[in-house]
Design an enzyme around this catalytic site. Structure first.
Site, short mmCIF file in Angstrom:
data_model
loop_
_atom_site.label_atom_id
_atom_site.label_comp_id
_atom_site.label_asym_id
_atom_site.label_seq_id
_atom_site.Cartn_x
_atom_site.Cartn_y
_atom_site.Cartn_z
CG HIS A 79 -2.16 -0.44 0.77
ND1 HIS A 79 -2.91 -0.32 -0.08
CD2 HIS A 79 -2.66 -1.54 1.54
CE1 HIS A 79 -3.89 -1.49 -0.16
NE2 HIS A 79 -3.94 -1.66 1.08
CD GLU A 128 -10.43 -12.24 -20.62
OE1 GLU A 128 -8.98 -12.22 -20.33
OE2 GLU A 128 -10.70 -12.85 -19.31
CG ASP A 183 -6.43 -14.14 -19.55
OD1 ASP A 183 -5.23 -14.87 -19.02
OD2 ASP A 183 -6.69 -13.02 -18.53
CB CYS A 241 -8.58 -4.01 -21.07
SG CYS A 241 -9.74 -5.44 -20.63
C1 PEP Z 1 -6.33 -9.31 -19.81
O1 PEP Z 1 -6.42 -10.45 -19.76
O2 PEP Z 1 -5.65 -8.73 -20.98
C2 PEP Z 1 -7.09 -8.91 -18.92
C3 PEP Z 1 -7.33 -7.18 -19.26
O3 PEP Z 1 -7.15 -9.40 -17.92
P1 PEP Z 1 -6.28 -10.08 -16.13
O4 PEP Z 1 -5.01 -8.78 -16.72
O5 PEP Z 1 -6.72 -9.37 -15.16
O6 PEP Z 1 -6.23 -11.44 -16.78
MG MG Z 2 -7.77 -11.54 -18.33
#
Ligand code: PEP
Ligand code: MG
Length: 575
Positions: free
Chosen positions: A191, A435, A459, A506
């Site tokens: 933190h 993903e 992923d 993302c």
């Molecule tokens: C991803 O898999 O690209 C994603 C954004 O989710 P995480 O990294 O949390 O698995």
């Molecule tokens: Mg992911």
């Protein structure tokens, strides 16, 4: 004694030079034995102190929240939850009756053992939470011993040096006096490091030996640190001091440039606007992300709410956390990702059988078949938070039409339960994370049923290339710019366009300037990333034209390697 350098782990970028103060918490009381026969009364005293600690923490949370420090308010709220959590207190009470320890000894030992258990887990996020448990246990011990609250430990600006810095101590220190932070222990996910990053305070952690070196030199010596490289220099000579000052000046200049550009639209030379969004893991990160120009949250990873505890977070707790992020974004959408957890993370209240391949196992939305209530509760909290502003909810690891239907069904259940109870709700767009390659390959058969999709390229890369995302030995194989991944992204963009739904990215790819250009070239115009990447991606977009990016993307789809594709887009980055 000449100049000495220590190398630590970079935890928050920035450069500082100045005098230092060894900050340590006031000595803790020493525990003892309980008077035989007094076990029950001592247990009651511990429970009472824990309740008082929780009340104090809630009051502290409200006080710092009212002063505008929402992130700290969230941390203290989480600490209050730890003080209420039976895991710690039950362990202490068991030690009073079992080992004959008094309350002070028992709560400290219980804190240490819960913390050790967390630290032993091979998970940086969970092990970073062990400091929080000790912090809460120490607070209860101080109350039991009748000790007053901590005093102001930093009367003048200085670099704070400590073994480790508890979140409450970090927050007690006057922020304007903290030039920088150097910790012997700690990790970048602790933190203290998160707060340092959020406030732009340079920090280096894991600087082993720094305290004994400083002790040898005495208080007069100066200290310089670079939070981007992990360098800590004791008693810098004139040339080194000048070098650090020049670095500090560069940081100031680039921060000023970032801040002045934060309100510029991410628009290409030929007028196509790209929406830049932030990835956050705690509501605390929302305000700093907005300050860097994020136009909403494209991925709120909610796992932090579910880890490091013995019972699932309540609907109210979740509503408060989501509400905080929504409120911080003042009208821009916040995309909440439903729980993405699986057999690779042990959770006491979610016993899951060990799996040979947890990343191919009962992970994320797949858990909802056995534990629907976990997701319905989370969805209820999302609908309730949506009263404060636009909320989108997406399910992770959606593989096919059946998974999309499952999400819609869980959401319908959450809505009807809330309606039956007369609880006010806001409207929520429901979407999926793309993903898993199969979801994209057959997307055109079911995309119309959802409102939006977001590519989780971390992923997606792992599953497309059969490259474990956490295995450092596979670095040479891991690049989301592999033409196979680019082709899947192109397919997803095509299906989304046909179905009339919006598509974003993302995964880490969105925050990588060359890859961001590739994504725009492939037709993705919403990119979500860690807030620190926003300025560089914005600059890359403002310097490119979509016509060139589209042409380049078409060529990249047929490249022989990720390196070739990457080189094409790297050549289009501003100098
Ligand atoms: C991803 O898999 O690209 C994603 C954004 O989710 P995480 O990294 O949390 O698995
Ligand atoms: Mg992911």
């Amino acid at each position: 004694m000449g100049m000495t350098a220590v190398h630590g782990v970079p935890a928050a970028p920035g450069v500082a030079r100045g005098s230092w103060v060894h900050v340590r918490r006031r000595d803790l009381p020493v525990g003892g034995r309980v008077t035989p026969g007094g076990e029950e009364a001592e247990a009651a005293r511990v429970r009472d102190a824990a309740n008082r600690a929780a009340d104090d923490l809630m009051a502290l949370s409200e006080r710092v929240g009212a002063a505008g420090h929402e992130d700290e308010a969230a941390i203290f709220m989480a600490h209050a939850a730890m003080a209420w959590d039976p895991t710690l207190i039950d362990a202490a009470v068991a030690r009073i009756s079992g080992e004959g320890e008094d309350g002070v000894a028992a709560i400290q030992a219980a804190g240490a053992s819960v913390a050790a258990m967390l630290a032993a887990l091979d998970d940086p996020i969970l092990s970073a939470r062990s400091a929080d448990v000790i912090d809460v246990a120490d607070r209860i011990a101080r109350l039991l011993a009748g000790l007053p609250a901590e005093e102001d430990l930093l009367p003048a600006p200085a670099v704070v040096v400590a073994d480790d810095l508890s979140p409450s101590l970090t927050a007690t220190l006057p922020r304007e006096h903290i030039l920088g932070i150097v910790l012997e222990a700690g990790s970048p996910t602790a933190h203290a490091a998160i707060l340092a990053r959020a406030y732009g305070i340079p920090a280096v952690v894991g600087a082993h030996g720094v305290l004994s070196l400083l002790a040898e030199r005495g208080a007069g010596a100066e200290l310089a640190l670079d939070g981007a490289t992990g360098e800590v220099v004791l008693a810098p000579d004139a040339a080194t001091a000048a070098d650090f000052d020049a670095r500090a000046e560069r940081v100031r200049e680039s921060r000023a440039a970032d801040a002045s550009e934060a309100s510029l639209p991410a628009v290409t030379l030929d007028g196509v606007e790209v929406t830049l969004l932030a990835n956050i893991g705690t509501p605390a990160e929302a305000a700093p992300a907005r300050a860097l120009g994020a136009r909403g949250v494209g991925l709120f990873r909610t796992e932090f709410l579910f880890l490091e505890r013995s019972t699932p977070p309540t609907e109210d707790e979740q509503t408060a956390a989501y509400h905080e992020a929504v409120a911080a974004f003042g009208g821009d959408p916040v995309t909440i990702r439903l729980l993405d957890i699986g057999g690779d993370k042990p959770i006491p209240y979610l016993p899951m059988p060990a799996e040979d391949n947890p990343f191919l196992g009962v992970r994320a939305l797949r858990l909802a078949h056995d534990r629907p209530e976990l997701f319905v509760t989370q969805l209820r909290a999302c609908y309730r938070a949506a009263v404060a502003g636009p909320v989108k909810v997406m399910a992770p690891m959606v593989a096919d039409a059946g998974d999309a239907a499952l999400l819609l069904e869980l959401a319908a259940r959450a809505r009807s339960e809330l309606a039956d109870a007369g609880v006010p709700i806001g409207s929520v767009d429901l979407g999926v994370m793309l993903e898993i390659p199969s979801a994209i390959l057959a997307a055109d058969s079911w995309f119309e049923e959802i409102a939006f999709a977001s590519l989780g390229t971390n992923d997606l890369t792992q599953y497309t290339l059969a490259v474990d995302r956490g295995n450092p030995a596979l670095e040479r194989y891991r690049d989301a710019m592999h033409p196979a991944v680019l082709r899947l992204i192109a397919m997803a963009a095509d299906s989304a366009k046909r179905a009339g739904i919006s598509l974003s990215v993302c995964g880490e790819m969105g925050g990588d300037p060359a890859a961001a250009l590739a994504l725009v070239g492939l037709g993705v115009t919403q990119l979500s990333m860690g807030a620190a990447s926003l300025p560089a991606v914005r600059r890359a977009i403002r310097g490119a034209s979509t016509s060139a990016l589209r042409e380049t993307a078409l060529l990249a789809l047929h490249d022989r390697s990720a390196a070739d594709a990457r080189a094409r887009f790297a050549a289009l980055l501003p100098a």
